[in-house]
Design a protein around this motif. Structure first.
Motif, PDB file in Angstrom:
ATOM      1  N   GLY A 164      -5.826  -1.732   3.072  1.00  0.00           N
ATOM      2  CA  GLY A 164      -4.919  -2.685   2.454  1.00  0.00           C
ATOM      3  C   GLY A 164      -3.456  -2.389   2.720  1.00  0.00           C
ATOM      4  N   THR A 165      -3.177  -1.266   3.365  1.00  0.00           N
ATOM      5  CA  THR A 165      -1.785  -0.924   3.680  1.00  0.00           C
ATOM      6  C   THR A 165      -1.302  -1.770   4.847  1.00  0.00           C
ATOM      7  OG1 THR A 165      -2.034   1.327   2.840  1.00  0.00           O
ATOM      8  CG2 THR A 165      -0.244   0.952   4.411  1.00  0.00           C
ATOM      9  N   GLU A 166      -0.072  -2.251   4.741  1.00  0.00           N
ATOM     10  CA  GLU A 166       0.581  -3.033   5.791  1.00  0.00           C
ATOM     11  C   GLU A 166       1.916  -2.363   6.105  1.00  0.00           C
ATOM     12  OE1 GLU A 166      -0.399  -6.069   7.238  1.00  0.00           O
ATOM     13  OE2 GLU A 166      -2.308  -6.055   6.162  1.00  0.00           O
ATOM     14  N   LEU A 167       2.186  -2.175   7.388  1.00  0.00           N
ATOM     15  CA  LEU A 167       3.395  -1.479   7.834  1.00  0.00           C
ATOM     16  C   LEU A 167       4.069  -2.240   8.963  1.00  0.00           C
ATOM     17  CD1 LEU A 167       1.654   1.979   8.452  1.00  0.00           C
ATOM     18  CD2 LEU A 167       2.926   1.356   6.398  1.00  0.00           C
ATOM     19  N   ILE A 168       5.363  -2.041   9.090  1.00  0.00           N
ATOM     20  CA  ILE A 168       6.090  -2.383  10.315  1.00  0.00           C
ATOM     21  C   ILE A 168       6.694  -1.072  10.787  1.00  0.00           C
ATOM     22  CG2 ILE A 168       7.968  -3.659  11.370  1.00  0.00           C
ATOM     23  CD1 ILE A 168       7.622  -5.791   9.213  1.00  0.00           C
ATOM     24  N   THR A 169       6.364  -0.673  12.014  1.00  0.00           N
ATOM     25  CA  THR A 169       6.771   0.620  12.543  1.00  0.00           C
ATOM     26  C   THR A 169       7.478   0.447  13.878  1.00  0.00           C
ATOM     27  OG1 THR A 169       4.851   1.628  11.493  1.00  0.00           O
ATOM     28  CG2 THR A 169       5.920   2.906  13.216  1.00  0.00           C
ATOM     29  N   GLY A 212       7.706  -1.177  -0.169  1.00  0.00           N
ATOM     30  CA  GLY A 212       9.135  -1.332  -0.362  1.00  0.00           C
ATOM     31  C   GLY A 212       9.957  -0.197   0.207  1.00  0.00           C
ATOM     32  N   ASP A 213       9.310   0.916   0.574  1.00  0.00           N
ATOM     33  CA  ASP A 213      10.040   2.067   1.121  1.00  0.00           C
ATOM     34  C   ASP A 213      10.245   1.934   2.628  1.00  0.00           C
ATOM     35  OD1 ASP A 213      10.063   3.351  -1.364  1.00  0.00           O
ATOM     36  OD2 ASP A 213       8.337   4.635  -0.889  1.00  0.00           O
ATOM     37  N   ALA A 214      11.438   2.313   3.080  1.00  0.00           N
ATOM     38  CA  ALA A 214      11.692   2.526   4.503  1.00  0.00           C
ATOM     39  C   ALA A 214      11.475   4.012   4.762  1.00  0.00           C
ATOM     40  CB  ALA A 214      13.115   2.127   4.854  1.00  0.00           C
ATOM     41  N   TYR A 215      11.058   4.362   5.980  1.00  0.00           N
ATOM     42  CA  TYR A 215      10.763   5.764   6.259  1.00  0.00           C
ATOM     43  C   TYR A 215      11.151   6.151   7.680  1.00  0.00           C
ATOM     44  CZ  TYR A 215       6.670   3.831   8.604  1.00  0.00           C
ATOM     45  OH  TYR A 215       5.844   3.114   9.430  1.00  0.00           O
ATOM     46  N   TYR A 216      11.289   7.458   7.856  1.00  0.00           N
ATOM     47  CA  TYR A 216      11.407   8.081   9.171  1.00  0.00           C
ATOM     48  C   TYR A 216      10.380   9.202   9.201  1.00  0.00           C
ATOM     49  CZ  TYR A 216      12.864  11.252  12.828  1.00  0.00           C
ATOM     50  OH  TYR A 216      12.869  12.076  13.919  1.00  0.00           O
ATOM     51  N   ALA A 217       9.587   9.244  10.260  1.00  0.00           N
ATOM     52  CA  ALA A 217       8.598  10.309  10.435  1.00  0.00           C
ATOM     53  C   ALA A 217       8.918  11.043  11.727  1.00  0.00           C
ATOM     54  CB  ALA A 217       7.196   9.732  10.496  1.00  0.00           C
ATOM     55  N   PRO A 218       9.408  12.279  11.653  1.00  0.00           N
ATOM     56  CA  PRO A 218       9.642  13.045  12.872  1.00  0.00           C
ATOM     57  C   PRO A 218       8.314  13.461  13.506  1.00  0.00           C
ATOM     58  CG  PRO A 218      10.121  14.388  10.946  1.00  0.00           C
ATOM     59  CD  PRO A 218       9.791  13.002  10.449  1.00  0.00           C
ATOM     60  N   PRO A 219       8.361  13.936  14.742  1.00  0.00           N
ATOM     61  CA  PRO A 219       7.142  14.404  15.403  1.00  0.00           C
ATOM     62  C   PRO A 219       6.446  15.492  14.586  1.00  0.00           C
ATOM     63  CG  PRO A 219       8.936  14.240  16.977  1.00  0.00           C
ATOM     64  CD  PRO A 219       9.534  14.026  15.609  1.00  0.00           C
ATOM     65  N   GLY A 220       5.118  15.576  14.771  1.00  0.00           N
ATOM     66  CA  GLY A 220       4.338  16.633  14.138  1.00  0.00           C
ATOM     67  C   GLY A 220       3.628  16.206  12.873  1.00  0.00           C
ATOM     68  N   HIS A 221       3.267  14.944  12.772  1.00  0.00           N
ATOM     69  CA  HIS A 221       2.642  14.422  11.558  1.00  0.00           C
ATOM     70  C   HIS A 221       1.244  13.881  11.836  1.00  0.00           C
ATOM     71  CE1 HIS A 221       4.711  11.008  13.483  1.00  0.00           C
ATOM     72  NE2 HIS A 221       3.627  10.340  13.125  1.00  0.00           N
ATOM     73  N   LEU A 222       0.489  13.742  10.762  1.00  0.00           N
ATOM     74  CA  LEU A 222      -0.782  13.009  10.746  1.00  0.00           C
ATOM     75  C   LEU A 222      -0.651  11.947   9.663  1.00  0.00           C
ATOM     76  CD1 LEU A 222      -3.533  15.766  10.992  1.00  0.00           C
ATOM     77  CD2 LEU A 222      -3.026  13.985  12.664  1.00  0.00           C
ATOM     78  N   GLY A 242       0.805  -1.221   0.000  1.00  0.00           N
ATOM     79  CA  GLY A 242       0.000   0.000   0.000  1.00  0.00           C
ATOM     80  C   GLY A 242       0.834   1.265   0.000  1.00  0.00           C
ATOM     81  N   ARG A 243       0.327   2.271   0.712  1.00  0.00           N
ATOM     82  CA  ARG A 243       0.913   3.615   0.678  1.00  0.00           C
ATOM     83  C   ARG A 243       0.700   4.291   2.031  1.00  0.00           C
ATOM     84  NH1 ARG A 243      -2.110   5.176  -2.953  1.00  0.00           N
ATOM     85  NH2 ARG A 243      -3.553   6.443  -1.756  1.00  0.00           N
ATOM     86  N   LEU A 244       1.641   5.100   2.429  1.00  0.00           N
ATOM     87  CA  LEU A 244       1.581   5.847   3.684  1.00  0.00           C
ATOM     88  C   LEU A 244       1.955   7.286   3.391  1.00  0.00           C
ATOM     89  CD1 LEU A 244       1.640   6.241   6.803  1.00  0.00           C
ATOM     90  CD2 LEU A 244       3.963   5.295   6.748  1.00  0.00           C
ATOM     91  N   GLU A 286       4.671  13.913   2.942  1.00  0.00           N
ATOM     92  CA  GLU A 286       5.648  12.934   2.478  1.00  0.00           C
ATOM     93  C   GLU A 286       4.915  11.613   2.276  1.00  0.00           C
ATOM     94  OE1 GLU A 286       8.958  12.686   5.184  1.00  0.00           O
ATOM     95  OE2 GLU A 286       9.414  14.814   4.961  1.00  0.00           O
ATOM     96  N   THR A 287       5.111  10.991   1.116  1.00  0.00           N
ATOM     97  CA  THR A 287       4.426   9.744   0.789  1.00  0.00           C
ATOM     98  C   THR A 287       5.445   8.635   0.556  1.00  0.00           C
ATOM     99  OG1 THR A 287       2.554  10.918  -0.171  1.00  0.00           O
ATOM    100  CG2 THR A 287       2.838   8.627  -0.832  1.00  0.00           C
ATOM    101  N   PHE A 288       5.128   7.461   1.106  1.00  0.00           N
ATOM    102  CA  PHE A 288       5.967   6.276   0.963  1.00  0.00           C
ATOM    103  C   PHE A 288       5.094   5.146   0.441  1.00  0.00           C
ATOM    104  CE2 PHE A 288       7.569   8.950   4.335  1.00  0.00           C
ATOM    105  CZ  PHE A 288       8.907   9.095   3.978  1.00  0.00           C
ATOM    106  N   GLU A 289       5.679   4.297  -0.408  1.00  0.00           N
ATOM    107  CA  GLU A 289       4.940   3.194  -1.013  1.00  0.00           C
ATOM    108  C   GLU A 289       5.601   1.872  -0.672  1.00  0.00           C
ATOM    109  OE1 GLU A 289       4.484   4.130  -5.148  1.00  0.00           O
ATOM    110  OE2 GLU A 289       3.095   5.763  -4.697  1.00  0.00           O
TER     111      GLU A 289
END
Length: 126
Positions: free
Chosen positions: A96-101, A80-90, A64-66, A75-78
């Motif tokens: 259908g999106t699956e994540l490991i966070t 296969g992407d690894a990501y970092y989200a700093p504080p201050g986000h929604l 899916g997509r985040l 910022e959008t990630f699809e």
């Protein structure tokens, strides 16, 4: 070294739109997350600083997509992407999106307490 697997980690957070399997790994919590319904997440973050998530996260989009919405950009990630989200986000994810966070345990526990309170309030129609 501590570890966790999605298929052996019990469900710890569940709503009609989200299923989370969370396990503490030292000072961090890993969440195996499944988004089961589209929707606006902003009502669940009311009462947190700036009504946004104050906790940093690191993770991988499995399917899916985040999208993270910040005050001044998105910022959008699809898959296969690894990501970092700093504080201050929604966060926004389609069904259908699956994540490991990975998140600092002390901070994510505070956020999850507010999410649970807001979820109960919204379910009661308040």
């Amino acid at each position: 070294m501590p570890g966790a697997r999605k298929d052996t980690t019990p469900i710890t957070l569940e709503s009609p739109a989200y299923t989370g399997r969370l396990a503490k790994l030292g000072e961090y919590t890993v969440a195996f997350e499944s988004i089961t319904r589209d929707g606006d997440s902003s009502p669940f973050f009311k009462g947190l600083p700036d009504d946004r998530c104050p906790c940093p996260h690191w993770g991988v989009v499995l399917e899916g997509r985040l999208t993270f919405h910040y005050a001044d950009h998105d910022e959008t990630f699809e898959a296969g992407d690894a990501y970092y989200a700093p504080p201050g986000h929604l966060p926004e994810c389609p069904a259908g999106t699956e994540l490991i966070t990975f998140s600092p345990t002390d901070q994510i526990e505070e956020v999850n307490a507010m999410l649970a309170a807001n979820s109960a309030r919204l379910a009661a129609g308040r």
